[in-house]
Design a protein around this motif. Structure first.
Motif, PDB file in Angstrom:
ATOM      1  N   LYS A 176     -10.646  45.363  -4.701  1.00 45.40           N
ATOM      2  CA  LYS A 176     -10.364  45.203  -6.508  1.00 45.40           C
ATOM      3  C   LYS A 176      -9.477  43.922  -6.837  1.00 45.40           C
ATOM      4  N   ASP A 177      -8.534  43.703  -5.615  1.00 37.26           N
ATOM      5  CA  ASP A 177      -7.455  42.557  -6.720  1.00 37.26           C
ATOM      6  C   ASP A 177      -8.202  41.194  -6.129  1.00 37.26           C
ATOM      7  N   ASP A 178      -9.483  40.728  -5.623  1.00 37.57           N
ATOM      8  CA  ASP A 178      -9.910  39.966  -5.552  1.00 37.57           C
ATOM      9  C   ASP A 178     -10.525  38.835  -6.871  1.00 37.57           C
ATOM     10  N   GLY A 179     -10.023  37.233  -6.608  1.00 36.68           N
ATOM     11  CA  GLY A 179     -10.753  36.803  -7.675  1.00 36.68           C
ATOM     12  C   GLY A 179     -11.869  35.966  -7.569  1.00 36.68           C
ATOM     13  N   PRO A 180     -12.049  35.377  -8.411  1.00 29.77           N
ATOM     14  CA  PRO A 180     -13.668  34.351  -8.784  1.00 29.77           C
ATOM     15  C   PRO A 180     -13.362  33.392  -7.142  1.00 29.77           C
ATOM     16  N   PRO A 181     -14.639  33.224  -6.325  1.00 27.31           N
ATOM     17  CA  PRO A 181     -14.607  32.535  -5.157  1.00 27.31           C
ATOM     18  C   PRO A 181     -13.879  30.738  -6.526  1.00 27.31           C
ATOM     19  N   ALA A 204     -32.938  47.792 -24.355  1.00 31.57           N
ATOM     20  CA  ALA A 204     -34.187  48.665 -24.844  1.00 31.57           C
ATOM     21  C   ALA A 204     -33.707  49.890 -25.680  1.00 31.57           C
ATOM     22  N   THR A 205     -32.858  50.657 -25.291  1.00 31.00           N
ATOM     23  CA  THR A 205     -32.073  51.469 -26.365  1.00 31.00           C
ATOM     24  C   THR A 205     -32.100  51.239 -27.965  1.00 31.00           C
ATOM     25  N   PRO A 206     -31.660  51.291 -28.593  1.00 23.87           N
ATOM     26  CA  PRO A 206     -31.343  51.116 -29.767  1.00 23.87           C
ATOM     27  C   PRO A 206     -30.285  51.051 -30.347  1.00 23.87           C
ATOM     28  N   TYR A 207     -30.056  51.832 -29.446  1.00 21.65           N
ATOM     29  CA  TYR A 207     -28.490  52.392 -29.822  1.00 21.65           C
ATOM     30  C   TYR A 207     -27.209  50.847 -29.066  1.00 21.65           C
ATOM     31  N   GLY A 208     -26.194  50.466 -30.089  1.00 24.92           N
ATOM     32  CA  GLY A 208     -25.165  49.323 -29.968  1.00 24.92           C
ATOM     33  C   GLY A 208     -26.025  47.898 -30.344  1.00 24.92           C
ATOM     34  N   TYR A 209     -24.884  47.177 -29.425  1.00 21.83           N
ATOM     35  CA  TYR A 209     -24.976  45.160 -28.782  1.00 21.83           C
ATOM     36  C   TYR A 209     -25.177  45.548 -27.118  1.00 21.83           C
ATOM     37  N   PRO A 210     -25.893  45.079 -26.846  1.00 19.07           N
ATOM     38  CA  PRO A 210     -25.843  45.317 -25.499  1.00 19.07           C
ATOM     39  C   PRO A 210     -25.326  44.153 -24.979  1.00 19.07           C
ATOM     40  N   THR A 211     -24.157  44.351 -23.578  1.00 14.40           N
ATOM     41  CA  THR A 211     -23.727  42.810 -22.962  1.00 14.40           C
ATOM     42  C   THR A 211     -23.594  43.497 -21.759  1.00 14.40           C
ATOM     43  N   VAL A 212     -24.179  42.177 -21.057  1.00 11.13           N
ATOM     44  CA  VAL A 212     -24.887  42.123 -19.616  1.00 11.13           C
ATOM     45  C   VAL A 212     -23.958  41.274 -19.041  1.00 11.13           C
ATOM     46  N   MET A 213     -23.641  42.010 -17.669  1.00 11.84           N
ATOM     47  CA  MET A 213     -22.736  42.022 -16.618  1.00 11.84           C
ATOM     48  C   MET A 213     -22.972  40.116 -16.356  1.00 11.84           C
ATOM     49  N   SER A 214     -22.406  39.162 -15.276  1.00 10.62           N
ATOM     50  CA  SER A 214     -22.204  38.505 -14.541  1.00 10.62           C
ATOM     51  C   SER A 214     -21.168  38.282 -14.043  1.00 10.62           C
ATOM     52  N   SER A 215     -21.327  38.404 -12.678  1.00 13.37           N
ATOM     53  CA  SER A 215     -20.068  38.395 -11.841  1.00 13.37           C
ATOM     54  C   SER A 215     -19.641  38.246 -10.966  1.00 13.37           C
ATOM     55  N   PHE A 216     -19.014  38.511 -10.166  1.00 13.64           N
ATOM     56  CA  PHE A 216     -19.011  37.351  -8.761  1.00 13.64           C
ATOM     57  C   PHE A 216     -18.456  38.721  -7.666  1.00 13.64           C
ATOM     58  N   SER A 217     -19.220  38.541  -6.256  1.00 11.25           N
ATOM     59  CA  SER A 217     -19.044  39.461  -5.047  1.00 11.25           C
ATOM     60  C   SER A 217     -17.494  39.315  -5.249  1.00 11.25           C
TER      61      SER A 217
END
Length: 131
Positions: free
Chosen positions: A111-116, A94-107
């Motif tokens: 911290k070293d786990d890879g994707p399914p 909603a903020t007019p600052y910058g170009y937003p990027t929305v995360m899409s990830s895996f559980s």
């Protein structure tokens, strides 16, 4: 998009040095927005959020709440914070600052786990915050 990581405004290499080449990830956006939602008393100054808060030029900034690196340790907010995380994402969009990027990830639990090891299907190891 250039990713220029800084953990201190005193570092010799700064994201602002790369704006002439194009858009640059603004890690300080995630840190400052994270504080807004972790410490709600900070929300009182949100109407001036952006460059006046020490962020780079908004027209060159790529913004995010967390990314593939920060969600594994540094991020103040991730999908694990539930509704507070999603409110921060709404604020970012909603903020007019910058170009937003929305995360899409895996559980992950480490911290070293890879994707399914199977194709993306939301809810089966894939978090899909973008939905």
């Amino acid at each position: 998009v250039q990713e220029v990581y800084t953990s201190s405004p005193d570092e010799r290499v700064q994201p602002s040095m790369y704006v002439d080449l194009g858009h640059v990830t603004e890690f300080w956006f995630a840190r400052k927005v994270g504080l807004l939602f972790v410490e709600p008393e900070q929300l009182c100054g949100v109407d001036t959020f952006g460059e006046s808060w020490g962020l780079m030029e908004g027209g060159k900034a790529v913004t995010f709440i967390d990314n593939h690196d920060t969600q594994r340790g540094e991020a103040l907010l991730t999908n694990r914070n539930g509704v507070v995380y999603y409110l921060a994402v709404v604020f970012m969009l909603a903020t007019p600052y910058g170009y937003p990027t929305v995360m899409s990830s895996f559980s992950f639990s480490n911290k070293d786990d890879g994707p399914p090891p199977y194709p993306v299907q939301c809810g089966e190891g894939w978090v899909c915050e973008h939905r």
